[in-house]
Motif scaffolding. Structure first.
Motif, PDB file in Angstrom:
ATOM      1  N   UNK A  18      80.271  55.135  22.661  1.00  0.00           N
ATOM      2  CA  UNK A  18      79.056  54.483  23.161  1.00  0.00           C
ATOM      3  C   UNK A  18      79.119  54.308  24.670  1.00  0.00           C
ATOM      4  N   UNK A  19      80.281  53.956  25.174  1.00  0.00           N
ATOM      5  CA  UNK A  19      80.440  53.801  26.626  1.00  0.00           C
ATOM      6  C   UNK A  19      80.238  55.139  27.325  1.00  0.00           C
ATOM      7  N   UNK A  20      80.807  56.197  26.762  1.00  0.00           N
ATOM      8  CA  UNK A  20      80.706  57.505  27.403  1.00  0.00           C
ATOM      9  C   UNK A  20      79.271  58.029  27.376  1.00  0.00           C
ATOM     10  N   UNK A  21      78.538  57.766  26.295  1.00  0.00           N
ATOM     11  CA  UNK A  21      77.133  58.176  26.254  1.00  0.00           C
ATOM     12  C   UNK A  21      76.342  57.447  27.333  1.00  0.00           C
ATOM     13  N   UNK A  22      76.598  56.155  27.502  1.00  0.00           N
ATOM     14  CA  UNK A  22      75.930  55.396  28.565  1.00  0.00           C
ATOM     15  C   UNK A  22      76.281  55.950  29.941  1.00  0.00           C
ATOM     16  N   UNK A  23      77.517  56.394  30.096  1.00  0.00           N
ATOM     17  CA  UNK A  23      77.933  56.993  31.370  1.00  0.00           C
ATOM     18  C   UNK A  23      77.183  58.297  31.641  1.00  0.00           C
ATOM     19  N   UNK A  24      76.900  59.062  30.587  1.00  0.00           N
ATOM     20  CA  UNK A  24      76.145  60.304  30.753  1.00  0.00           C
ATOM     21  C   UNK A  24      74.745  60.000  31.276  1.00  0.00           C
ATOM     22  N   UNK A  25      74.103  58.994  30.707  1.00  0.00           N
ATOM     23  CA  UNK A  25      72.785  58.589  31.206  1.00  0.00           C
ATOM     24  C   UNK A  25      72.879  58.192  32.679  1.00  0.00           C
ATOM     25  N   UNK A  26      73.946  57.486  33.025  1.00  0.00           N
ATOM     26  CA  UNK A  26      74.156  57.071  34.413  1.00  0.00           C
ATOM     27  C   UNK A  26      74.321  58.277  35.336  1.00  0.00           C
ATOM     28  N   UNK A  47      69.869  57.341  26.586  1.00  0.00           N
ATOM     29  CA  UNK A  47      70.071  55.950  26.171  1.00  0.00           C
ATOM     30  C   UNK A  47      69.326  55.639  24.882  1.00  0.00           C
ATOM     31  N   UNK A  48      68.141  56.185  24.730  1.00  0.00           N
ATOM     32  CA  UNK A  48      67.345  55.921  23.530  1.00  0.00           C
ATOM     33  C   UNK A  48      67.976  56.526  22.277  1.00  0.00           C
ATOM     34  N   UNK A  49      68.829  57.527  22.455  1.00  0.00           N
ATOM     35  CA  UNK A  49      69.463  58.210  21.317  1.00  0.00           C
ATOM     36  C   UNK A  49      70.979  58.032  21.335  1.00  0.00           C
ATOM     37  N   UNK A  50      71.427  56.929  21.905  1.00  0.00           N
ATOM     38  CA  UNK A  50      72.863  56.722  22.098  1.00  0.00           C
ATOM     39  C   UNK A  50      73.629  56.656  20.784  1.00  0.00           C
ATOM     40  N   UNK A  51      73.071  56.024  19.766  1.00  0.00           N
ATOM     41  CA  UNK A  51      73.836  55.817  18.536  1.00  0.00           C
ATOM     42  C   UNK A  51      74.128  57.117  17.783  1.00  0.00           C
ATOM     43  N   UNK A  52      73.148  57.989  17.518  1.00  0.00           N
ATOM     44  CA  UNK A  52      73.517  59.244  16.842  1.00  0.00           C
ATOM     45  C   UNK A  52      74.451  60.112  17.678  1.00  0.00           C
ATOM     46  N   UNK A  53      74.305  60.084  19.000  1.00  0.00           N
ATOM     47  CA  UNK A  53      75.234  60.826  19.846  1.00  0.00           C
ATOM     48  C   UNK A  53      76.656  60.289  19.695  1.00  0.00           C
ATOM     49  N   UNK A 107      88.280  66.951  24.613  1.00  0.00           N
ATOM     50  CA  UNK A 107      88.700  65.551  24.631  1.00  0.00           C
ATOM     51  C   UNK A 107      87.576  64.578  25.003  1.00  0.00           C
ATOM     52  N   UNK A 108      86.582  65.035  25.765  1.00  0.00           N
ATOM     53  CA  UNK A 108      85.448  64.175  26.141  1.00  0.00           C
ATOM     54  C   UNK A 108      84.203  65.048  26.247  1.00  0.00           C
ATOM     55  N   UNK A 109      83.704  65.562  25.127  1.00  0.00           N
ATOM     56  CA  UNK A 109      82.666  66.609  25.159  1.00  0.00           C
ATOM     57  C   UNK A 109      81.383  66.218  25.869  1.00  0.00           C
ATOM     58  N   UNK A 110      80.751  65.125  25.453  1.00  0.00           N
ATOM     59  CA  UNK A 110      79.457  64.800  26.053  1.00  0.00           C
ATOM     60  C   UNK A 110      79.626  64.254  27.469  1.00  0.00           C
ATOM     61  N   UNK A 111      80.720  63.556  27.719  1.00  0.00           N
ATOM     62  CA  UNK A 111      80.981  63.024  29.056  1.00  0.00           C
ATOM     63  C   UNK A 111      81.106  64.158  30.065  1.00  0.00           C
ATOM     64  N   UNK A 112      81.916  65.160  29.746  1.00  0.00           N
ATOM     65  CA  UNK A 112      82.107  66.251  30.700  1.00  0.00           C
ATOM     66  C   UNK A 112      80.874  67.153  30.781  1.00  0.00           C
ATOM     67  N   UNK A 113      80.089  67.218  29.718  1.00  0.00           N
ATOM     68  CA  UNK A 113      78.841  67.981  29.788  1.00  0.00           C
ATOM     69  C   UNK A 113      77.899  67.350  30.809  1.00  0.00           C
TER      70      UNK A 113
END
Length: 502
Positions: A116-124, A94-100, A166-172
């Motif tokens: 941005x939504x998908x990065x937040x989902x990763x934190x979740x 979450x602290x690094x959401x913007x560059x991600x 198609x959703x790299x960080x989300x699926x990671x």
């Protein structure tokens, strides 16, 4: 160097990465030694960066590192301590959401608001599985012999995960979080087209306290890097997210090494609308089902089944509304649909539309498009049957085939007349019908008066050409552990006999 490459490198630098994609093994960023791999900006069609395929040697090194780090993570600290590290990872994300989000938008072509939504989902995801780390336990079984029989849920050891473009960080996050919560080591290979955010995620995780070497990222190609990891003796399970064609090859390679696999593959999901539905809501749902993410989603509602009495009205409403959706630069805050992620997929999507037109389809699409980039405007195909190629094969773009149906039985038959079994939805005001459809339609996920509601706490997966196994919810905890049965004889005289005890 282009302005967009500069933005990309700036975001990478903010996350502690170098000026090119590198694998992360044992806590170190390492260049590959194989063939050149080029990243192309799907918005400008210009080269962003070039890097080297990790190749076989690094794949072996990554598996060795995970094997070395895993025992201490599983047994050397408490399960509660594992959970605390994962909570720290969630906060770091979450602290690094913007560059991600910036990296994801540039490299994958996804609108930054979606990123941005998908990065937040990763934190979740990490926070959710952090809570499970110290709550996974076995059972005591009342066996008839009088023994004390109990079970343990043990980590598999090292798992190899392959994730898509198609959703790299989300699926990671979707794959890594349950694997490490249960005490496993991980080797993960993101798509060679979109590797950077996965490396960044693991770098952030290590900075937050994850042991070096527990999770290793391989930036490279499937036939070289991926195959070597599948064959490594330390790998106990293979998890793949991607197309059915590649999934078959991965499953065969895993089977040849006598390793189980979890496959999250494609879909041809039926979005079913009855004449008693709220048409405005159903139309908005249909837009979200197929046009969000430029249709590059395995659960996309790519078959719109509409009761015949309202078919023309809903198609007209959908085709009128899609003209207001904004296509544009993924970094633009107002962009709703970005480009197709890569040239190969762009060619496939446009080829499928051309094929549908040749087969007699009426193609409803926007005439305006952008001068550059792999853009496909929202498109509705009508006039084709459910047996047509575009109704049976995954397009993976913002293209929906609209098909009329007569009644409930006809809708069920059409929905199940496919080789996929991933998702589906129904729009109706009849509660009984809603539940009947949910039970009758073959799908791992089914929505009623909704679409694309997905959460890490709910199981996700499919059947047939959509794959097998589940990768979220508590079901994922079972996928990443094995049950051990332990028998204790407490009788004064041991009950040892030929055959089974009774």
């Amino acid at each position: 160097m282009s302005e967009r490459t500069q933005k990309l490198l700036g975001a990478m630098a903010a996350l502690g990465l170098g000026d090119r994609p590198q694998s992360i093994i044992g806590g170190k960023l390492i260049d590959g030694a194989g063939a050149d791999v080029t990243l192309v900006d799907p918005f400008t069609e210009q080269v962003l960066l070039t890097y080297k395929d990790a190749d076989t040697a690094l794949a072996i090194k990554a598996c060795d590192a995970a094997q070395k780090a895993q025992p201490a993570w599983a047994k050397g600290i408490s399960a509660a301590a594992r959970g605390q590290v994962m909570q720290d990872i969630a906060r770091a994300v979450l602290a690094n959401a913007e560059p991600l989000a910036i990296i994801e938008a540039i490299v994958a072509g996804k609108p930054i608001r979606d990123c941005r939504i998908e990065v937040a989902k990763v934190a979740e995801m990490f926070a959710y599985y952090a809570g499970w780390a110290d709550k996974l336990h076995g059972e005591v079984i009342p066996v008839p012999s009088g023994h004390l029989n109990y079970t343990l849920r043990e980590p598999l050891g090292v798992v190899f995960q392959i994730t898509p473009w198609n959703a790299p960080i989300f699926t990671a996050g979707w794959q890594i979080a349950p694997a490490i919560a249960t005490g496993n080591g991980v080797v993960i290979k993101p798509s060679e087209l979109t590797p950077i955010t996965t490396v960044a995620l693991v770098k952030l995780a290590e900075d937050a306290g994850l042991p070096h070497g527990l999770v290793n990222v391989l930036c490279g190609l499937g036939p070289t890097t991926g195959q070597a990891a599948i064959e490594h003796m330390a790998v106990r399970k293979v998890v793949f997210v991607g197309s059915p064609e590649t999934g078959r090859r991965v499953a065969m390679a895993a089977a040849a090494a006598l390793k189980p696999a979890v496959l999250e593959l494609g879909g041809k999901s039926a979005n079913i609308v009855f004449d008693d539905a709220n048409l405005e809501h159903a139309c908005l749902g249909a837009q979200a089902a197929i046009f969000s993410g430029a249709g590059q989603s395995c659960v996309a509602g790519s078959r719109l089944l509409v009761q015949r009495s309202i078919h023309d009205d809903l198609v007209e409403m959908l085709s009128t509304g899609m003209k207001n959706i904004k296509l544009g630069d993924p970094l633009d805050e107002s962009t709703e649909i970005g480009p197709i992620s890569n040239a190969r997929q762009f060619k496939h999507v446009t080829g499928m539309i051309d094929q549908a037109a040749s087969a007699g389809a009426s193609v409803l699409s926007r005439s305006d498009t952008l001068a550059k980039g792999y853009f496909v405007p929202p498109t509705v195909l009508r006039g084709l049957s459910n047996s047509s190629k575009t109704a049976q094969q995954e397009i993976f773009g913002p293209v929906v085939t609209a098909i009329p149906f007569e009644d409930e039985a006809d809708a069920i038959a059409l929905a199940n007349d496919t080789s996929f079994g991933l998702a589906g939805a129904v729009w109706t005001s009849d509660v009984g019908r809603a539940h009947r459809m949910a039970e009758a339609v073959r799908a791992g996920t089914f929505w009623i008066n909704s679409y694309k509601a997905i959460h890490v706490s709910s199981p996700f997966g499919g059947s047939l050409n959509s794959g097998f196994g589940r990768s979220s919810g508590t079901d994922a905890l079972m996928e990443y552990t094995s049950a051990k049965s332990i028998w204790l004889d407490s009788a004064p005289k041991p009950r040892i006999a030929f055959g089974y005890v009774s």
